[in-house]
Design a protein around this motif. Structure first.
Motif, PDB file in Angstrom:
ATOM      1  N   THR B 125       0.530  -1.154  -0.033  1.00 58.72           N
ATOM      2  CA  THR B 125      -0.249   0.213  -0.074  1.00 58.72           C
ATOM      3  C   THR B 125       1.015   1.009  -0.330  1.00 58.72           C
ATOM      4  N   ASP B 148      -5.183  -1.887  -1.914  1.00 55.14           N
ATOM      5  CA  ASP B 148      -5.941  -0.547  -1.235  1.00 55.14           C
ATOM      6  C   ASP B 148      -5.449   0.522  -1.967  1.00 55.14           C
ATOM      7  N   SER B 160      -8.231  -2.668  -5.450  1.00 54.38           N
ATOM      8  CA  SER B 160      -8.809  -1.275  -4.407  1.00 54.38           C
ATOM      9  C   SER B 160     -10.374  -1.408  -3.826  1.00 54.38           C
ATOM     10  N   GLN B 193      -5.942   7.662  -0.894  1.00 54.78           N
ATOM     11  CA  GLN B 193      -7.156   7.768  -0.021  1.00 54.78           C
ATOM     12  C   GLN B 193      -8.127   8.738   0.498  1.00 54.78           C
ATOM     13  N   ASP B 283     -14.043   1.728   6.984  1.00 60.80           N
ATOM     14  CA  ASP B 283     -13.437   0.566   7.339  1.00 60.80           C
ATOM     15  C   ASP B 283     -14.520  -0.337   7.927  1.00 60.80           C
ATOM     16  N   GLN B 300     -14.963  -2.250   4.625  1.00 62.80           N
ATOM     17  CA  GLN B 300     -14.705  -2.442   3.076  1.00 62.80           C
ATOM     18  C   GLN B 300     -13.996  -3.863   3.199  1.00 62.80           C
TER      19      GLN B 300
END
Lengths: 351, 351
Positions: B125, B148, B160, B193, B283, B300
DNA sequence: GCACAGCCGTGAAAGGTTTCAACCAGATTT
DNA sequence: AAATCTGGTTGAAACCTTTCACGGCTGTGC
């Protein structure tokens, strides 16, 4: 593999011997400016990366120490890991972090991986005995340090937190609040942590002159895949708790994940905390203070434990290893009182 | 080192050649029963463990894949790791788990460690660009899969979750609840993100025909050591939030750790959630549902992401690598509504 | 002009495993 | 009896780095 370039090719292209290239990398001060620059240029151009395996083969040991923890899903161990990692990095070592997930099988697998890797040393929170493999490490001269688990004298170093004391702290607090019927919720008793915290809890009950029956024990599923699902185990345990009669007025959980699971179920069932049931957890993970009702918990110095463990390990591998004496360090836990165990209790926020 | 026994000594003691010992270990079916037994006995007696470095040196690559995550203190990444690990283990590979702690420096350090180790492949990541090092890996034939984080086509695989969509989901929900003044709290915007979730949030605001100013942004400390202290960053952000006037009526946090930190401060300041301020996290970590007020969050598929990433990586290294085509897989997030965003909201418990 | 020291650089050995062509003895086929 | 096969074993090469004793050269002191 994929035309990987070695030191030999670098040497050839730079018009020097392999020994010189090695010197450029490892003892630059022994090489003339001119040669060094030229070699470095070739290294850059070819994208040469030295091979750790060849290096290690020659050296006989690696620059990695391994850390095998019981449960990566538990923030407590993440803290331990970060402490250990920081200490290792300061000494130029790398940490390989692995998760035994409380499974003896996984543990054995990782330990043999470590052995094959010839790691510099092993930090481990052993699942159970597992003495066999660890003794093999020592025989081969690889130091093993126990983390969060006391080690029987003589054999090696360890850093742990006094779990018996922690269990006592938690229960004493509940007794002081007037509770006389307490449940202890824990994972499988083959885990020393669970065992010791129980011992401490029971000891405190007796010290208060109460019969042992005042502490009832709920052991969560003995299934192999319990690890990492501690909060779920806590939910199961809470369901069993609610089915007890008479229902205990206080609960002491062997870790915060369990406690959070319990809390969730109590919350959902409309049982008020701490009025109807008081709750105490263990570890004081960061989430404990952010829970529905901020959680009273026994705080362990996790990062410090990790750091000390790594330091002991490095002391044992270092040059000073000759006059190294094994140590069993035992740290003291500390009770952090929050709303889950005291009505209208302190609003104190952890950390 | 420490008289470590090698295959040579085993061979000698068993009265066979080294080649035979190697066969006993790697192709036992090609060795006669009798010889095999004898060799195994010697191995056992001498405590021989084969040297991974020598093995790897010969093979040119290791049996380890590395996973470099942004923040081990975030349970989200722990889930990703466990998914990846499971998939790898099924294929006989080991996972080396490392934590860049969102620091480009740490990231670079680990990447060069991986390069020296000749790992089979890299799951990462990325902190920011860091294209340089990763390009080097590819040049050397080591596959790199982004986790991700979408990867620009052609270069390689990635898995992702659609962060733009996630940001949209969160904000749409808040808009539907009647909120018209929303704060977005995130880490540094150099993290994709954070950036993407913001984009999605803003997009939704505009789709509703509202001015961009209806979404205010609070970026948490740009300090290097932010990582792992997200809940703390959330507390800081909440303090700033409370100082705003007019005060937003809803908050969308770029991850649950931030949200939990915010919640703690609001709770402590006596601001009721969701009545005075509605809160949405991101999350859906396990703790989200156990918070003071169960947290609405964008879920997620963390484990699945880890698994898919590992599978893509292995496909790229495996024998079938020849007809491998890079893929950019984008999973869809999902909104989980709980009490923190809806008054008298659903009692639903996550998981 | 010689001896000596210091600086750079060299070349070979060592480290443990895997792989592979070659070999051997005995059994089977021609 | 010779040729072929087969299962079992061997020996050496290759992988890449580090280390270390040593050689050549330059400069210094006597």
């Amino acid at each position: 593999m994929a035309g990987s370039v070695g030191i030999k090719e670098v040497a050839q292209q730079a018009g020097v011997s392999v020994g010189t290239v090695s010197n450029v990398i490892n003892r630059p001060e022994n090489v003339s400016e001119q040669t060094r620059v030229r070699v470095l240029a070739v290294i850059e151009r070819l994208g040469y990366v030295r091979s750790e395996s060849a290096r290690q083969l020659r050296a006989g040991q690696s620059r990695i120490i391994s850390l095998l923890v019981l449960d990566m899903a538990n923030p407590f161990f993440v803290d331990v890991a970060s402490g250990a990692e920081r200490a290792a990095r300061e000494a130029g070592l790398w940490v390989m972090l692995c998760n035994s997930a409380q499974s003896p099988g996984e543990e054995a697998g990782y330990l043999s991986l470590f052995a094959e890797q010839r790691v510099r040393g092993v930090l481990v929170t052993p699942v159970d005995g597992s003495g066999r493999e660890l003794a093999d490490f020592r025989r081969r001269g690889t130091p093993v340090v126990f983390v969060d688990r006391a080690q029987p004298s003589e054999e090696g170093c360890s850093v742990s937190v006094d779990d018996v004391m922690g269990g006592g702290l938690a229960v004493r607090h509940l007794l002081e609040q007037g509770h006389r019927d307490i449940a202890y919720i824990s994972g499988p008793m083959r885990l020393t942590q669970c065992q010791d915290r129980y011992t401490g809890a029971l000891g405190m009950i007796e010290r208060w002159g109460l019969p042992r029956s005042r502490l009832r024990h709920i052991e969560t599923g003995g299934l192999e895949d319990t690890a990492g699902r501690d909060a779920e185990a806590g939910r199961d345990a809470a369901a069993r708790l609610l089915g007890m009669s008479p229902r205990p007025t206080a609960v002491f959980c062997a870790n915060d994940l369990l406690a959070l699971g319990v809390l969730q179920v109590l919350y959902g069932a409309g049982v008020s905390v701490p009025e109807e049931i008081a709750l105490v957890g263990y570890d004081d993970i960061e989430f404990a203070s952010a829970a529905a009702v901020p959680l009273t918990s026994v705080r362990q110095p996790a990062q410090r434990m990790g750091r000390i463990a790594a330091e002991l390990l490095m002391e044992e591998t270092g040059d000073a290893a000759r006059h190294h004496r094994h140590q069993q360090i035992v740290l003291r836990p500390e009770l952090v009182v929050r709303g889950s165990s005291v009505s209208g209790g302190p609003k104190e926020r952890g950390m």
